[in-house]
Design a protein around this motif. Structure first.
Motif, PDB file in Angstrom:
ATOM      1  N   SER A  74     -57.449  -7.600 -43.651  1.00  0.00           N
ATOM      2  CA  SER A  74     -58.309  -8.024 -44.585  1.00  0.00           C
ATOM      3  C   SER A  74     -59.546  -7.234 -44.551  1.00  0.00           C
ATOM      4  O   SER A  74     -60.097  -6.855 -43.410  1.00  0.00           O
ATOM      5  N   GLU A  75     -59.876  -6.580 -45.729  1.00  0.00           N
ATOM      6  CA  GLU A  75     -61.137  -5.773 -45.869  1.00  0.00           C
ATOM      7  C   GLU A  75     -62.396  -6.450 -45.208  1.00  0.00           C
ATOM      8  O   GLU A  75     -63.108  -5.970 -44.717  1.00  0.00           O
ATOM      9  N   LYS A  76     -62.381  -7.850 -45.250  1.00  0.00           N
ATOM     10  CA  LYS A  76     -63.410  -8.559 -44.745  1.00  0.00           C
ATOM     11  C   LYS A  76     -63.568  -8.491 -43.107  1.00  0.00           C
ATOM     12  O   LYS A  76     -64.762  -8.490 -42.647  1.00  0.00           O
ATOM     13  N   TYR A  77     -62.452  -8.121 -42.391  1.00  0.00           N
ATOM     14  CA  TYR A  77     -62.261  -8.125 -41.195  1.00  0.00           C
ATOM     15  C   TYR A  77     -62.078  -6.584 -40.506  1.00  0.00           C
ATOM     16  O   TYR A  77     -61.824  -6.611 -39.226  1.00  0.00           O
ATOM     17  N   LYS A  78     -62.166  -5.540 -41.639  1.00  0.00           N
ATOM     18  CA  LYS A  78     -61.902  -4.482 -40.831  1.00  0.00           C
ATOM     19  C   LYS A  78     -63.159  -3.874 -40.002  1.00  0.00           C
ATOM     20  O   LYS A  78     -64.326  -4.238 -40.099  1.00  0.00           O
ATOM     21  N   GLY A  79     -62.709  -2.806 -38.978  1.00  0.00           N
ATOM     22  CA  GLY A  79     -63.751  -2.404 -38.163  1.00  0.00           C
ATOM     23  C   GLY A  79     -64.177  -3.282 -36.861  1.00  0.00           C
ATOM     24  O   GLY A  79     -65.032  -3.243 -35.980  1.00  0.00           O
ATOM     25  N   LEU A  80     -63.091  -4.631 -36.837  1.00  0.00           N
ATOM     26  CA  LEU A  80     -63.532  -5.373 -35.574  1.00  0.00           C
ATOM     27  C   LEU A  80     -62.515  -5.369 -34.626  1.00  0.00           C
ATOM     28  O   LEU A  80     -62.566  -6.158 -33.674  1.00  0.00           O
ATOM     29  N   GLY A  81     -61.490  -4.442 -34.515  1.00  0.00           N
ATOM     30  CA  GLY A  81     -60.637  -4.362 -33.534  1.00  0.00           C
ATOM     31  C   GLY A  81     -59.340  -5.263 -33.971  1.00  0.00           C
ATOM     32  O   GLY A  81     -58.380  -5.355 -33.097  1.00  0.00           O
ATOM     33  N   ILE A  82     -59.310  -5.699 -35.032  1.00  0.00           N
ATOM     34  CA  ILE A  82     -58.248  -6.874 -35.249  1.00  0.00           C
ATOM     35  C   ILE A  82     -56.917  -5.911 -35.408  1.00  0.00           C
ATOM     36  O   ILE A  82     -55.947  -6.467 -34.890  1.00  0.00           O
ATOM     37  N   GLY A  83     -56.816  -4.733 -36.003  1.00  0.00           N
ATOM     38  CA  GLY A  83     -55.518  -4.008 -36.107  1.00  0.00           C
ATOM     39  C   GLY A  83     -55.221  -3.693 -34.698  1.00  0.00           C
ATOM     40  O   GLY A  83     -53.869  -3.615 -34.641  1.00  0.00           O
ATOM     41  N   ARG A  84     -56.055  -3.094 -33.898  1.00  0.00           N
ATOM     42  CA  ARG A  84     -55.725  -2.847 -32.417  1.00  0.00           C
ATOM     43  C   ARG A  84     -55.180  -3.944 -31.787  1.00  0.00           C
ATOM     44  O   ARG A  84     -53.960  -4.120 -31.171  1.00  0.00           O
ATOM     45  N   LYS A  85     -55.587  -5.176 -32.145  1.00  0.00           N
ATOM     46  CA  LYS A  85     -54.993  -6.476 -31.186  1.00  0.00           C
ATOM     47  C   LYS A  85     -53.690  -6.745 -31.939  1.00  0.00           C
ATOM     48  O   LYS A  85     -52.821  -7.189 -31.023  1.00  0.00           O
ATOM     49  N   ILE A  86     -53.505  -6.642 -33.243  1.00  0.00           N
ATOM     50  CA  ILE A  86     -52.187  -6.937 -33.546  1.00  0.00           C
ATOM     51  C   ILE A  86     -51.073  -5.920 -33.081  1.00  0.00           C
ATOM     52  O   ILE A  86     -50.087  -6.181 -32.796  1.00  0.00           O
ATOM     53  N   VAL A  87     -51.354  -4.641 -32.941  1.00  0.00           N
ATOM     54  CA  VAL A  87     -50.629  -3.538 -32.452  1.00  0.00           C
ATOM     55  C   VAL A  87     -50.517  -3.988 -30.857  1.00  0.00           C
ATOM     56  O   VAL A  87     -48.993  -3.740 -30.616  1.00  0.00           O
ATOM     57  N   GLN A  88     -51.343  -4.330 -30.364  1.00  0.00           N
ATOM     58  CA  GLN A  88     -51.100  -4.446 -29.038  1.00  0.00           C
ATOM     59  C   GLN A  88     -50.122  -5.691 -28.729  1.00  0.00           C
ATOM     60  O   GLN A  88     -49.141  -5.765 -27.909  1.00  0.00           O
ATOM     61  N   LYS A  89     -50.355  -6.870 -29.520  1.00  0.00           N
ATOM     62  CA  LYS A  89     -49.303  -8.078 -29.553  1.00  0.00           C
ATOM     63  C   LYS A  89     -47.940  -7.379 -29.815  1.00  0.00           C
ATOM     64  O   LYS A  89     -47.039  -8.074 -29.178  1.00  0.00           O
ATOM     65  N   LEU A  90     -47.818  -6.674 -30.975  1.00  0.00           N
ATOM     66  CA  LEU A  90     -46.399  -6.121 -31.223  1.00  0.00           C
ATOM     67  C   LEU A  90     -45.667  -5.387 -30.208  1.00  0.00           C
ATOM     68  O   LEU A  90     -44.639  -5.701 -29.987  1.00  0.00           O
ATOM     69  N   GLN A  91     -46.630  -4.659 -29.430  1.00  0.00           N
ATOM     70  CA  GLN A  91     -46.228  -3.780 -28.276  1.00  0.00           C
ATOM     71  C   GLN A  91     -45.584  -4.827 -26.984  1.00  0.00           C
ATOM     72  O   GLN A  91     -44.457  -4.439 -26.499  1.00  0.00           O
ATOM     73  N   LYS A  92     -46.357  -5.672 -26.983  1.00  0.00           N
ATOM     74  CA  LYS A  92     -46.071  -6.661 -25.816  1.00  0.00           C
ATOM     75  C   LYS A  92     -44.792  -7.470 -26.290  1.00  0.00           C
ATOM     76  O   LYS A  92     -44.099  -7.753 -25.510  1.00  0.00           O
ATOM     77  N   ASN A  93     -44.859  -7.635 -27.628  1.00  0.00           N
ATOM     78  CA  ASN A  93     -43.302  -8.390 -27.976  1.00  0.00           C
ATOM     79  C   ASN A  93     -42.116  -7.503 -27.827  1.00  0.00           C
ATOM     80  O   ASN A  93     -41.083  -7.723 -27.314  1.00  0.00           O
ATOM     81  N   ALA A  94     -42.339  -6.344 -27.954  1.00  0.00           N
ATOM     82  CA  ALA A  94     -41.415  -5.296 -27.875  1.00  0.00           C
ATOM     83  C   ALA A  94     -40.992  -5.125 -26.301  1.00  0.00           C
ATOM     84  O   ALA A  94     -39.888  -5.175 -25.898  1.00  0.00           O
ATOM     85  N   ALA A  95     -42.018  -5.059 -25.491  1.00  0.00           N
ATOM     86  CA  ALA A  95     -41.930  -4.835 -23.934  1.00  0.00           C
ATOM     87  C   ALA A  95     -41.054  -6.129 -23.703  1.00  0.00           C
ATOM     88  O   ALA A  95     -40.298  -6.047 -22.639  1.00  0.00           O
ATOM     89  N   ASP A  96     -41.284  -7.248 -24.105  1.00  0.00           N
ATOM     90  CA  ASP A  96     -40.747  -8.608 -23.854  1.00  0.00           C
ATOM     91  C   ASP A  96     -39.368  -8.566 -24.204  1.00  0.00           C
ATOM     92  O   ASP A  96     -38.433  -9.164 -23.517  1.00  0.00           O
TER      93      ASP A  96
END
Length: 155
Positions: A74-96
């Motif tokens: 969301s535009e309201k939350y850009k620049g807070l590292g949220i995209g990075r956290k989503i990517v990291q979670k998805l990478q963890k799901n892939a590893a699992d």
């Protein structure tokens, strides 16, 4: 804010988020039907009020390869590292799942490069990946950049 698996009750809000970026030519459109059919691939980040602040999906493409799709914050939350956290979670799901390589097709490759992804020639990805592309109105020259990262898969 917390990341959790998406639910069908999140789909309309997720769709609005994805379509905002698709309308601005920053990602591909996703139909409501597509999101519903693939809901198990998605995670969302909820804000403190339980509203969707971001979403993203991990689509298994092959034995040792998965794709990050529909990553939207969301535009309201850009620049807070949220995209990075989503990517990291998805990478963890892939590893699992035992997957060792994750790729993305992005109009904004700089974001993924900052996370350790490398630009690769699209020809190195299996042809199966391009099945979605064939139906896209931007095919064959959409401008999306293929990027790949190797991750430590769980065995």
């Amino acid at each position: 804010m917390k990341i959790r698996p998406a639910k069908v009750t999140d789909v309309k809000e997720m769709h609005k988020l994805v379509e905002f970026y698709a309308d601005n030519k920053e990602m591909l459109h996703r139909s409501l039907n597509s999101i519903y059919e693939n809901i198990q691939e998605y995670v969302v980040m909820e804000n403190e009020d339980g509203k969707i602040a971001a979403c993203g999906a991990l689509h298994v493409a092959w034995e040792d390869l998965a794709e990050i799709k529909a990553l939207a914050v969301s535009e309201k939350y850009k620049g807070l590292g949220i995209g990075r956290k989503i990517v990291q979670k998805l990478q963890k799901n892939a590893a699992d799942l035992g997957i060792g390589k994750v790729f993305a097709l992005s109009f904004k490759p700089e974001f993924f490069i900052k996370l350790g992804y490398k630009v690769i020639p699209k020809e190195t990805l299996p042809h199966k990946i391009w099945s979605e592309c064939i139906n896209c109105h931007l095919f064959p020259d959409c401008g999306e950049v293929p990027l790949l990262i190797s991750i430590n898969k769980k065995t």
